[in-house]
Every structure is written in C-alpha cells, then in structure tokens.
Design a protein around this motif. Structure first.
Motif, short mmCIF file in Angstrom:
data_model
loop_
_atom_site.label_atom_id
_atom_site.label_comp_id
_atom_site.label_asym_id
_atom_site.label_seq_id
_atom_site.Cartn_x
_atom_site.Cartn_y
_atom_site.Cartn_z
N LEU A 154 0.83 -1.21 0.00
CA LEU A 154 0.00 0.00 0.00
C LEU A 154 0.87 1.25 0.00
CD1 LEU A 154 -2.84 -0.95 2.52
CD2 LEU A 154 -3.05 -0.66 0.05
N ALA A 155 1.93 1.23 0.81
CA ALA A 155 2.82 2.39 0.88
C ALA A 155 3.42 2.68 -0.48
CB ALA A 155 3.91 2.16 1.91
N GLU A 156 3.78 1.60 -1.18
CA GLU A 156 4.38 1.78 -2.50
C GLU A 156 3.37 2.39 -3.46
OE1 GLU A 156 6.52 -1.66 -3.78
OE2 GLU A 156 6.60 -0.92 -5.84
N LEU A 157 2.11 1.94 -3.37
CA LEU A 157 1.07 2.52 -4.23
C LEU A 157 0.85 3.99 -3.90
CD1 LEU A 157 -1.56 -0.37 -4.21
CD2 LEU A 157 -0.42 0.58 -6.23
N MET A 158 0.89 4.33 -2.61
CA MET A 158 0.64 5.71 -2.20
C MET A 158 1.72 6.64 -2.71
SD MET A 158 -0.51 5.05 1.71
CE MET A 158 -0.20 6.67 2.36
N VAL A 159 2.97 6.19 -2.64
CA VAL A 159 4.08 7.07 -2.95
C VAL A 159 4.51 6.94 -4.42
CG1 VAL A 159 6.40 7.77 -2.25
CG2 VAL A 159 4.82 6.83 -0.58
N GLY A 160 4.28 5.75 -4.98
CA GLY A 160 4.69 5.55 -6.35
C GLY A 160 6.09 4.99 -6.47
N ARG A 161 6.67 4.63 -5.35
CA ARG A 161 7.98 3.96 -5.38
C ARG A 161 8.12 3.18 -4.09
NH1 ARG A 161 11.23 6.53 -1.76
NH2 ARG A 161 10.65 8.66 -1.25
N ARG A 162 9.16 2.35 -4.02
CA ARG A 162 9.35 1.55 -2.80
C ARG A 162 9.75 2.46 -1.64
NH1 ARG A 162 9.58 -3.87 -3.17
NH2 ARG A 162 10.61 -4.02 -1.15
N VAL A 163 9.18 2.21 -0.47
CA VAL A 163 9.57 3.00 0.70
C VAL A 163 9.90 2.07 1.85
CG1 VAL A 163 8.36 5.16 0.28
CG2 VAL A 163 7.11 3.22 1.21
N LEU A 164 10.78 2.56 2.70
CA LEU A 164 11.13 1.82 3.91
C LEU A 164 10.20 2.28 5.02
CD1 LEU A 164 15.02 1.94 3.86
CD2 LEU A 164 13.58 -0.09 3.61
N LEU A 165 9.42 1.38 5.55
CA LEU A 165 8.54 1.78 6.63
C LEU A 165 9.28 1.72 7.97
CD1 LEU A 165 5.14 0.16 5.70
CD2 LEU A 165 5.84 2.52 5.46
N ARG A 166 10.23 0.78 8.08
CA ARG A 166 10.99 0.69 9.31
C ARG A 166 12.22 1.57 9.20
NH1 ARG A 166 8.75 -0.76 13.57
NH2 ARG A 166 10.71 -1.34 14.55
N VAL A 167 12.57 2.22 10.31
CA VAL A 167 13.77 3.05 10.29
C VAL A 167 14.94 2.17 10.74
CG1 VAL A 167 14.57 5.32 10.93
CG2 VAL A 167 12.20 4.70 11.30
N GLU A 168 16.02 2.21 9.96
CA GLU A 168 17.22 1.47 10.36
C GLU A 168 17.92 2.25 11.45
OE1 GLU A 168 17.99 -1.44 9.17
OE2 GLU A 168 16.39 -1.46 7.66
N LYS A 169 18.23 1.55 12.54
CA LYS A 169 18.83 2.26 13.65
C LYS A 169 19.78 1.30 14.36
CE LYS A 169 16.64 3.14 17.49
NZ LYS A 169 15.53 3.51 18.36
N SER A 170 21.02 1.74 14.54
CA SER A 170 21.97 0.87 15.23
C SER A 170 22.01 1.26 16.70
CB SER A 170 23.36 1.03 14.62
OG SER A 170 23.69 2.41 14.56
N PRO A 171 22.30 0.31 17.57
CA PRO A 171 22.35 0.65 19.00
C PRO A 171 23.48 1.64 19.26
CG PRO A 171 22.78 -1.71 18.63
CD PRO A 171 22.64 -1.08 17.29
N ARG A 172 23.29 2.46 20.25
CA ARG A 172 24.30 3.47 20.56
C ARG A 172 24.25 3.74 22.04
NH1 ARG A 172 26.14 8.52 21.13
NH2 ARG A 172 27.53 9.40 19.56
N GLU A 173 25.41 3.79 22.64
CA GLU A 173 25.50 4.06 24.08
C GLU A 173 25.39 5.57 24.29
OE1 GLU A 173 25.13 2.68 27.60
OE2 GLU A 173 25.46 1.33 25.91
N PRO A 174 24.36 6.04 25.03
CA PRO A 174 24.24 7.49 25.22
C PRO A 174 25.35 8.06 26.08
CG PRO A 174 22.55 6.34 26.48
CD PRO A 174 23.28 5.29 25.70
N GLY A 175 25.61 9.35 25.92
CA GLY A 175 26.69 10.01 26.65
C GLY A 175 26.18 10.76 27.87
N GLU A 176 26.76 11.93 28.11
CA GLU A 176 26.42 12.76 29.27
C GLU A 176 25.02 13.37 29.07
OE1 GLU A 176 28.40 13.45 32.09
OE2 GLU A 176 29.30 11.63 31.21
N PRO A 177 24.34 13.69 30.18
CA PRO A 177 23.07 14.38 30.03
C PRO A 177 23.28 15.75 29.39
CG PRO A 177 23.32 13.55 32.27
CD PRO A 177 24.65 13.37 31.58
N VAL A 178 22.47 16.08 28.38
CA VAL A 178 22.56 17.40 27.77
C VAL A 178 21.37 18.28 28.16
CG1 VAL A 178 24.04 16.89 25.81
CG2 VAL A 178 21.59 16.40 25.65
N LEU A 179 20.25 17.62 28.52
CA LEU A 179 19.07 18.38 28.94
C LEU A 179 18.43 17.66 30.11
CD1 LEU A 179 16.82 20.55 28.48
CD2 LEU A 179 15.71 18.89 26.99
#
Lengths: 322, 511
Positions: free
Chosen positions: B232-257
């Motif tokens: 359905l997403a492909e029909l809506m946009v007219g091309r292939r789309v990635l619905l899932r976001v690729e995300k690698s694990p990352r260790e967070p650093g110091e608090p910024v906020l």
C-alpha cells in the motif's frame, strides 16, 4: 427625593434608553449570527431621517416608522452584502455605513428642506403620541405603585413599547426556536451549520435584516417620538454606546435590557444634575456631567464585567476551507 | 452486487490545484471501505464532494445504482450519507442535544423535537454503547466524547453510509479500538462505512477493501486481505519505501538536557504540567508518547523557553539555567534548538518568502548583515544563499528561496524548518510532531536525518502523537497523560498496547 421626582427621573431614563435598547438588540441579532456591526449608529441615523421625512410627507407617524425601517433595512442589506456575500471586512463596511448615513442625511435634508439639515417640525398625527396603558388612571390612587405605573410605565410612544417587547421576543426566539438555535450556531461555528445542510448566508441575511428593523425602530423613535424633527447627527453616538451595552450584557437579551436601562438612568441623572451644586464640589460643569455615561462605559468595559466572550465566529466571513 | 456508492469520473480543481482527476470509486454495501493516500492526495476533497460540501467540476455520483445530484450537505443527508469530519463540526457553546438536532430540529419550536431527540439519543446510546450526557456542553467534553457526538449526529439523521475522515488522529489506542468495534457493529447491521486514514495499520485491521489515492488520482482498489502495508505504501508514494527506520544501538553520553520537577499553570489557572522530570543524554532520542492535549505541547514550550514554568529547574549540559535566561534566544545560544509542533503557527511565517522564514530566530547572525556601517541592514543575497544551501542539503522542493513559505507542501515546509535548526549545530534538539501532515517520502527523509543527528551525538527530545514514529525512532519512551509522566520504557521492551495503557493514565504505581 420625593416620589414625583423619582418618577420623573425613571420616566426620563426609560425614554432615553429606548434608542439604546433598539440598537443593542439589533447588534445582538447581528453578532449572534457572526456579523459584527459597528454601523448601528449610521442605520439609526438614516432611519431617523427617513422616518422624519416620511412622517412629514405623509402626515402619518406610522408611515414615518415604516420609512425609517425601510431605510435602515436597506443599509443593513448593503452591510450584509459586503460582509456575507462579498466576505469583506465588516469593520470597514460598518464605518462606511456610518459615514454614508451622516453625510447623506444632512445633504439630502438640506436639499429637500433647506433648513441646514433639519427636517420641518412634525405635528399632530405625524408624531407618535404617548399611549396611556389601560388602567393607568384607574390605579393611580394605589399608593407608590399607582403613580409610578402611570408616570413611568404608561405614557410612552408606540416605538418604545415595540422596543421593550423586542426583549422577551428576542430571548424566546433565540432560546426556544429552531431559527434561534441555528442562528446561535452560525455565529459560533458556521461550518457546523453548513455541514448540517443549512444555508449560512440565508441565516446571516435574516439576522442582518432583523438588525435593520430594530435600528429602524430606534431611529424612528428618536425623530418622530422623542423629538419632533430630524436633526443632523441626532443619534450622538448612541449606536456605539449600544455596542458597549451589548458587551456589558454579554450578548444576552435580558441583560441587554438591564444595561440599556442603566445607561438611560445615567443619562437621565446627568440631565437632572445639570446646574445642581453638589456639597464640597460646588456647581459641576455641564460637560462633566454629560461625560458621565461615557466615562462609565469605559470603566465598565475596562474590566468590571468579567470575561465577555463574543460569539466565536463574529466578524469572520465564512469561507469553506480548502 | 450493486455498489452502495459509486463515483464516476469525479474531477475537481481549486484554481491551479487539480485535487481530483477522473476519480472512480465503488463502495460495496455493508462493507468497511478504506481510502488511503498521502496528504494532498485528494481523499478529503473526494469525500467533501460526496457529502455535498464541494461540487465536482465533472463526474457522477450514484447511490444504489441510481445517479443522484448532491449539491449540498442537505442533499447528502437526504440520501442517507453522514460524515464525521476530521475537524469536528460541533458548536462548542451548545449542548450535545442541541448539536445533534441542529438542522433536524423537527419543528419551529425546539421543545417537541428536543424531547423526541432525547429519547432517540438514549436509544442510540444504548444500542451502540455510546453513553453520553445529552445536556453536557460540547466544550466540556473530551475529544473522544466529541467524536462520539459526531457519530451520534450522523446516526440520528439515519445515515446508512458513514464517512469518517481521519477519525483516530485524536484517540488513544483503546479509544481507537472502541471505535473499530463500533464500525464492525454498524457493518453487521448492513451499513456502509468509508474510512479515510493515512495509518496503514488501521486499514489492515478494520477494512474489507481499500482504495489508494495519489496526486488526485485513484491508483488502485483492492481487497484488504490481498495486500500488505508495504504494498500500500508503495502505491501511495509511487515507489518503494522503507517503513521501518534502520537504527543501530548506541550508548548514550552525558546528560545534555535535564528537567527537574517542572510544573506549568496556564493563564486560566489550570495545571498543565505537574512534576515533570526527565533527562536527555547526548546521542539518544527520548520519545514522548501521548494523546494530543495531555501536556506535551506545554512541555516542549517550557523547555524551549517559550513559556515559563511555575516550578522546577532546567539544566543544559549540566548547567542550571537561571529564570531570566530561560528564553528562546538565550537557550539557542546554549545549543538548545526547537522544531515546534505547529510549523504554520510557530515554525515559520506563512506569508514570508522562504529565505525570511529560514532566518527566523537567527536574524542577529552577522552573516546576514551588510558590512559596516550598514550593519543594521539585512544582506538579502547572503540570506538567499544560505537558504539555497539549506534547501540543497534537505532536498526542499521547489528549491526557490523567494517562494512564499505557504506555497510549499507540508513536508517541504517541515524540511525547511528542520534544516534551519539542524544546520545551527544543536546540542539538544526539541522536535514536535516532525511528520504531521508530511508525505511518506519526506517522513522517511526526516526520520533518517533525526537518526543521523542522534548518531552524531545530539540529544533529541521527540514529541509525537504517532505511536509508530515514537516506537521506531526513540531509544527511551516516556508516556504522558493529564500533564504527568505516567511511565518510562526502553523502546525495545514495549509495544503499542503497553504504551496505550500508560497514555490512558494507568500509571506505574497503580499497575
């Protein structure tokens, strides 16, 4: 203060509040439907002129009243056309109505009668006489109530009774009828009215016409009942004070009556106080007394009335969203 | 089977915008028919034509096989069509009962009609489990209940065909489930439902058939069982789309906020936020999940310095911010940048050309000023150049700095605002509803940029009413309800149901 003096002041307050009440209810109808009208003043003025001219020409006060209403409704429709059909700025249109009425009445009046804008004095049937309510004399003997009824409640002209009758009528129609419900809705959310299958322009035009009729009654009262001729600018800002009263009354009919009576009472008091020497202060200048109602208006509007929320869509032309 | 509704060759233009191009649609009676498409694909226009709100330039509407003329909502109502608009068509100052009877009062005086309507309303409420107080003012009702009034309004008018335009945008997941159950019940009675949404999950869950629109055209109509969200997403946009976001694990650093015990009371004295404490670390995305109107907007505004807290403290990069410095300009200097929720109200000025909108918040930048002694004047060429660079970097189309901000599509406006803030090198980025009203292609792009920013070590606070977005992007998720934080989850350790409960106010302590 004796009873007689009190009755005189109250009677005068009532008389002075009639044009205010007409304009205030007129504004109420218009704004409830979503059309802001600062042209109440102009409509009353043109109605006063047309009523005086009509009454003079025909010799009948009733025909004068009809002429006044006709002129005022015509001006209303101009405002309606600009605000509803053309979706123009309602303030600009209202200001234009006021200027047009002030200029037109003076110029045409001068051209027709050559009396510096005045219309000839009305006499006899060309003026509304005072109507004695049934029982006014019969109950006059009843202490306190009797004289007050005779002096204050009875003895006003036809347009005055029409104006006071318009209060319960306005309340009833707005609160209890289909037309009233739709009108209240269209001033708050025209899109809801539109999607319910009701015409937004028709409702607003209806409200604007009612506004014109009420201004017409107010104007006719000024020229054909209170005075006996039209004088240039005889409305003297009453259309604007009425707008203040409308806010004061929070767009409700009965409180509008209260607000207009209060303003009328202040006016009557001001007239009565002219030339009176107050203790400690001495004689008060006439101008200071005359300014009192206006000062009160400013004070009241500045915050003594709490939150006054106008109809949400008032002043907003209805455009289907795209 | 004769379709309940058939639209044939519907065409509609608004000025230069061709909103519907020869659209055909057939909806089977007693079915739930989904219509998907991106913003601006023409779904709402098509439904407004069916409801008589707009008149089509060309085309025919058939109901039960017979051509009909629908020129106004009154005609549509007479043909048994009811519509629940995305923005409710309710008069807030009137009661539920008055809203329901508006336009169907049943007489010049309200009294008789109102009594009949009250009885009918009670019957409908019982039959569909839609309990409501007929005398309550609409303005006092929650959004979910207001929607209930809209549905009752349509049922009261005897709608056989019910159109719902993005009905779940304002609902919690449990409320949405209740709505779906109601739709199933209506379908079981043989009524027809047309369901417009941009959430593919909902299409898959409730519809029998689905139609896809793209750029004003109907590109496909399929049985739901034979399709899938990616298709359905492909029909809506007219091309292939990635619905899932690729995300690698990352260790967070110091608090910024850090926010410590923040409370906000609005001008009416209502407490909007209560005892909010949260931390955003470098290189982490913290998502705030919640139904619109539960304090997220106030949270963003208070952290950005737009409004002041009545209690609490804010630290940026470990440094306590004194109250007199809690304003957007000072916070910007400290590296806290803000992509506001409502781009048309706070993000840009719709009537400004893009290059002026792209300078908002940074008008004091020396790079935008002419050389001395004319430093008080803008160097427009520099501003235009700067905007052109932003547009290149974020694929804003059309890349025309002189075009009015309002002329860009929602997605491109959003990319422009994001570009403006991100290019200033934030330490902390506050992001509100980054993909509201944004097309799928742009959503993908925006999500990738946010992940890249996180990987570069920026701390991001993300507020969104799209639960999928929160779950897809965040490392940690805080749920908000009624101005409080009702729970915290790691993104990998939760699901929509779990969060839905927290968003509905079932707090940790109670559970």
């Amino acid at each position: 203060m004796d009873l007689q003096a009190l009755a005189v002041i109250l009677d005068s307050a009532l008389r002075l509040s009639v044009p205010l009440l007409c304009a205030c209810l007129a504004g109420l109808w218009s704004e409830k439907s979503g059309v802001v009208d600062i042209g109440l003043e102009g409509k009353m003025l043109i109605a006063a002129f047309a009523a005086a001219a009509g009454a003079h020409a025909s010799g009948s006060a009733l025909i004068g009243l009809a002429a006044g209403i006709g002129a005022s409704v015509a001006f209303s429709l101009v405002h309606g056309f600009a605000a509803i059909s053309q979706r123009g700025n309602q303030i600009v249109s209202g200001v234009a109505i006021n200027m047009l009425a002030a200029g037109l009445s003076a110029i045409v009046g001068n051209a027709w009668y050559g009396q510096g804008g005045r219309t000839p004095s009305l006499e006899g049937d060309a003026r509304f006489g005072d109507i004695a309510l049934p029982g006014a004399d019969a109950f006059a003997a009843v202490p306190v109530v009797g004289p007050l009824f005779r002096e204050v409640v009875s003895g006003h002209a036809l347009p005055a009774y029409l104006a006071f009758l318009a209060v319960p009528l306005t309340w009833f129609v707005l609160a209890r009828t289909r037309f009233g419900l739709r009108l209240r809705a269209v001033g708050e959310k025209p899109a809801a009215v539109d999607t319910a299958g009701i015409s937004v322009p028709l409702l607003r035009y209806a409200a604007v016409i009612i506004c014109g009729v009420l201004c017409g009654i107010g104007g006719a009262y000024l020229a054909v009942a209170q005075a006996a001729a039209f004088l240039p600018n005889m409305t003297a800002g009453k259309g604007f004070i009425a707008l203040a009263a409308l806010i004061f009354a929070k767009w409700r009919a009965w409180p509008a009556l209260g607000a207009c009576l209060l303003f009328g009472l202040l006016d009557a008091g001001a007239i009565r106080l002219q030339g009176v020497s107050l203790p400690l202060i001495g004689p008060v200048p006439v101008q200071a007394i005359q300014a009192l109602p206006y000062v009160l208006t400013v004070i009241l509007l500045a915050g003594f009335i709490g939150r006054a929320v106008p109809p949400a869509a008032s002043g907003v032309p209805y455009v289907k969203e795209r | 089977m004769t379709p309940a509704i058939e639209l044939v060759g519907i065409d509609k233009s608004f000025g230069a915008v061709h909103a519907n191009r020869g659209v055909d649609l057939a909806v089977l009676p007693g079915s739930i028919h989904g219509i998907v498409g991106e913003n601006g694909a023409g779904k709402s226009t098509l439904m407004s034509i069916l409801y008589g709100f707009y008149e089509a330039d060309a085309g025919e509407i058939r109901i039960g096989g017979k051509p009909v003329a629908i020129r106004s909502p009154a005609d549509a109502i007479a043909h048994g069509i009811g519509m629940v608009h995305q923005h409710f068509m309710l008069v807030e100052t009137l009661t539920v009962l008055e809203n329901v009877i508006l336009g169907a009062e049943g007489g010049t005086l309200l009294k008789a009609g109102a009594a009949k309507a009250r009885a009918e309303l009670t019957r409908l409420s019982d039959a569909y489990g839609l309990a409501i107080d007929p005398d309550a003012l609409v303005s006092d009702l929650s959004v979910g209940l207001q929607q209930r009034v809209e549905i009752l309004k349509a049922l009261y008018r005897g709608a056989d065909i019910l159109i719902l335009d993005e009905p779940t945008a304002v609902l919690t997941p449990p409320e949405a489930d209740a709505l779906f159950a109601l739709l199933a019940q209506l379908k079981a009675q043989g009524r027809t439902v047309i369901f417009i949404t941009h959430k593919l999950r909902e299409i898959m869950a409730v519809t029998d058939r689905v139609s896809v629109m793209r750029r004003g055209e109907m590109v496909a109509t399929l049985p739901t069982a034979e399709t899938s969200p990616p298709a359905l997403a492909e029909l809506m946009v007219g091309r292939r789309v990635l619905l899932r976001v690729e995300k690698s694990p990352r260790e967070p650093g110091e608090p910024v906020l850090e926010a410590i015990g923040i409370a906000v009371t609005d001008a009416k004295g209502v407490e909007r936020l209560m005892d909010i404490s949260l931390t955003v670390r470098a290189g982490e995305i913290v998502g705030i999940a919640g139904v619109a109107g539960n304090g997220q907007s106030e949270l963003l505004e208070v952290l950005a310095g737009v409004i002041q807290p009545s209690h609490g403290a804010i630290r940026i990069a470990g440094e306590l911010i004194p109250p007199h410095r809690r304003n957007p300009a000072r916070l910007r200097e400290l590296g806290l940048l803000h992509v506001p929720e409502d781009r048309l109200r706070m993000g840009l000025v719709p009537s400004f050309p893009a290059f002026e909108s792209a300078a908002l918040g940074f008008t004091g930048d020396p790079a935008f000023a002419r050389p001395a002694p004319f430093g008080a004047l803008f160097d427009r060429a520099a501003m235009v150049d700067h905007t052109r660079r932003l547009m290149d970097g974020f694929d804003v189309r059309p890349p025309d700095p002189w075009l009015r901000s309002s002329k860009f599509s929602g997605g491109n406006q959003q990319k422009l605002v994001l570009a403006r803030e991100i290019e200033r090198g934030p330490k902390v980025l506050l992001v509100g509803q980054p993909t509201r009203g944004v097309d799928i292609g742009a959503i993908e792009f925006i999500h990738r940029r946010l992940i890249a920013l996180r990987d570069a070590g920026v701390g991001i606070l993300l507020v969104s009413v799209e639960l999928d977005e929160i779950m897809g992007l965040s490392d940690r998720i805080l749920a908000m309800c009624g101005g409080r934080i009702t729970g915290e989850r790691r993104a990998e350790g939760t699901d929509a149901q779990d969060l839905g409960l927290l968003m509905g106010g079932v707090s940790e302590v109670a559970a």
